[in-house]
Structures are given as C-alpha cells and as structure tokens.
Design a protein around this motif. Structure first.
Motif, PDB file in Angstrom:
ATOM      1  N   PRO A   1     -27.304 -17.580  17.351  1.00 17.63           N
ATOM      2  CA  PRO A   1     -26.364 -18.366  16.562  1.00 17.63           C
ATOM      3  C   PRO A   1     -25.396 -17.479  15.788  1.00 17.63           C
ATOM      4  O   PRO A   1     -25.790 -16.461  15.232  1.00 17.63           O
ATOM      5  CB  PRO A   1     -27.265 -19.166  15.622  1.00 17.63           C
TER       6      PRO A   1
ATOM      7  N   HIS B   1     -32.839 -14.256  22.867  1.00 17.39           N
ATOM      8  CA  HIS B   1     -32.627 -15.699  22.850  1.00 17.39           C
ATOM      9  C   HIS B   1     -31.358 -15.992  23.644  1.00 17.39           C
ATOM     10  O   HIS B   1     -30.410 -15.225  23.623  1.00 17.39           O
ATOM     11  CB  HIS B   1     -32.491 -16.135  21.389  1.00 17.39           C
TER      12      HIS B   1
ATOM     13  N   HIS C   1     -35.705 -17.273  16.951  1.00 15.53           N
ATOM     14  CA  HIS C   1     -35.466 -17.073  15.525  1.00 15.53           C
ATOM     15  C   HIS C   1     -36.033 -18.276  14.792  1.00 15.53           C
ATOM     16  O   HIS C   1     -36.288 -19.311  15.404  1.00 15.53           O
ATOM     17  CB  HIS C   1     -33.990 -16.839  15.220  1.00 15.53           C
TER      18      HIS C   1
ATOM     19  N   SER D   1     -35.233 -23.652  17.036  1.00 19.27           N
ATOM     20  CA  SER D   1     -34.773 -22.760  18.081  1.00 19.27           C
ATOM     21  C   SER D   1     -35.861 -21.788  18.472  1.00 19.27           C
ATOM     22  O   SER D   1     -36.809 -21.585  17.723  1.00 19.27           O
ATOM     23  CB  SER D   1     -33.545 -21.996  17.590  1.00 19.27           C
TER      24      SER D   1
ATOM     25  N   ASP E   1     -33.830 -26.733  20.994  1.00 21.49           N
ATOM     26  CA  ASP E   1     -33.105 -25.453  21.087  1.00 21.49           C
ATOM     27  C   ASP E   1     -31.845 -25.364  20.220  1.00 21.49           C
ATOM     28  O   ASP E   1     -31.139 -24.352  20.268  1.00 21.49           O
ATOM     29  CB  ASP E   1     -32.782 -25.118  22.551  1.00 21.49           C
ATOM     30  N   ALA E   2     -31.563 -26.416  19.456  1.00 25.38           N
ATOM     31  CA  ALA E   2     -30.421 -26.432  18.513  1.00 25.38           C
ATOM     32  C   ALA E   2     -29.067 -26.296  19.201  1.00 25.38           C
ATOM     33  O   ALA E   2     -28.055 -26.119  18.531  1.00 25.38           O
ATOM     34  CB  ALA E   2     -30.567 -25.364  17.429  1.00 25.38           C
TER      35      ALA E   2
ATOM     36  N   HIS F   1     -28.971 -17.944  23.232  1.00 27.90           N
ATOM     37  CA  HIS F   1     -27.742 -17.986  22.444  1.00 27.90           C
ATOM     38  C   HIS F   1     -28.068 -17.593  21.020  1.00 27.90           C
ATOM     39  O   HIS F   1     -28.724 -18.334  20.298  1.00 27.90           O
ATOM     40  CB  HIS F   1     -27.111 -19.376  22.459  1.00 27.90           C
TER      41      HIS F   1
HETATM   42 MO   LIG Z   1     -30.525 -21.110  18.748  1.00 29.47          MO
END
Ligand SMILES: [Mo]
Ligand SMILES: Nc1nc2c(c(=O)[nH]1)N[C@H]1C(S)=C(S)[C@@H](COP(=O)(O)O)O[C@H]1N2
Length: 155
Positions: free
Chosen positions: A15, A11, A60, A57, A141-142, A13
């Motif tokens: 988190p 991914h 995940h 996202s 995508d948060a 990014h």
């Molecule tokens: Mo994310």
C-alpha cells in the motif's frame, strides 16, 4: 545476499502510504456527463455509517475495526447519473483502483460500498485516504479499499 530460505515473497501490492496530491476533489463521469466534486459536495448528500469495517491484508498488519461514515457510492451515482450503467471504476491518481458492478452495489443491503468522509466519528484526514472507497464486503486483501479517490467512471 540473503539465503533463499530467508526470502519471503513480497505482498502483491504494497500500500502506498502517501497521497498523490493535497487535492481531495474527484471527477465523476459517464460518456455524457462530467462533474468535479469535493468532500463538501458529498456532505450535502444523505450520510450513512457502517461499523465493524476491517482493512485486512496479507504481508502487513490488518487494522480496525473502524466505523466509516459517508455517502453510499450508489446514492452518489443515482443522484448525478441519468443513464443506464453496468459498472463503475473508482480510481486514485496513484494508479490504484477498483471496479464494481451496478448489480453488486444494488445487492449490498445495509453494508454498501461507501465514499468515506469520516472514521470513528471524526473527519478522515487526507493522509488516511480522504475521500476513501470502503467496500465492507471485501475482507481479505484490501484491494477495493481505495484511498484518495480521484475519478469515478461510470461505464
Ligand atoms: Mo494490501
Ligand atoms: N490509492 C490507494 N489505495 C490503496 C492502496 C494504494 O496503494 N493506493 N493500497 C491498498 C492496500 S494493498 C491496502 S492493504 C490498504 C491499506 O490501507 P491503510 O493504508 O489504511 O492501512 O489500502 C488499499 N488502498
């Protein structure tokens, strides 16, 4: 070593699960003003709740829907900042952040960007992101759902 076919790109990014510090205060600043504010200061301003917020996202699992409560980012800026501005950077000390424009904040209607203090009617914990920026219009995508806001910089 993994077979190439078993390799999935990460991914973009991952988190961060852990707050950068225990201190939930943050700095609101412009070229001419600077204030250190706390969740308690935010509780003194008009509160708003926004239902059906998703933290979505890729790579995940998504979570929600949540009801977030707190202060509209625009209300906070209007309360403290007395100069014309075009954009605002909302940053966390873990290096994550988002930029929003005055125009988009003013056009958000009844689902504005929120500095969240509560989730589903109870206080947000520090681990969950207190104080957390929630941008209800972002649903893929948060990357604007900034946990642990440490700095709000008006530009
Ligand atoms: Mo994310
Ligand atoms: N400060 C901070 N906020 C962040 C992140 C981060 O790494 N640091 N990751 C973002 C990403 S990529 C996602 S998917 C969500 C995850 O939110 P959650 O931990 O509440 O599930 O937080 C967003 N906000």
């Amino acid at each position: 070593m993994d077979e190439p076919s078993a390799w999935t790109p990460p991914h973009s990014h991952e988190p961060n699960p852990a707050p950068p510090s225990d201190d939930a205060s943050f700095v609101l600043s412009s070229d001419t003003q600077s204030y250190r504010l706390t969740p308690e200061d935010l509780r003194q301003l008009p509160q708003q709740t926004i239902a059906d917020c998703l933290i979505v996202s890729t790579g995940h699992p998504s979570s929600g829907p949540f009801v977030f409560g707190g202060v509209a980012l625009l209300s906070l800026i209007d309360h403290y900042v007395n100069l014309a501005w075009v954009e605002v950077d909302v940053k966390s000390e873990d290096g994550f952040g988002a930029r929003l424009t005055a125009e988009e904040l003013r056009q958000a209607g009844d689902r504005p960007a929120l500095l969240a203090l509560t989730i589903d009617g109870r206080p947000l914990t520090r681990a969950e992101g207190l104080v957390r920026l929630i941008v209800p219009s972002e649903t893929d995508d948060a990357l604007r759902q900034v946990k642990w806001v440490g700095e709000i910089r008006i530009r």
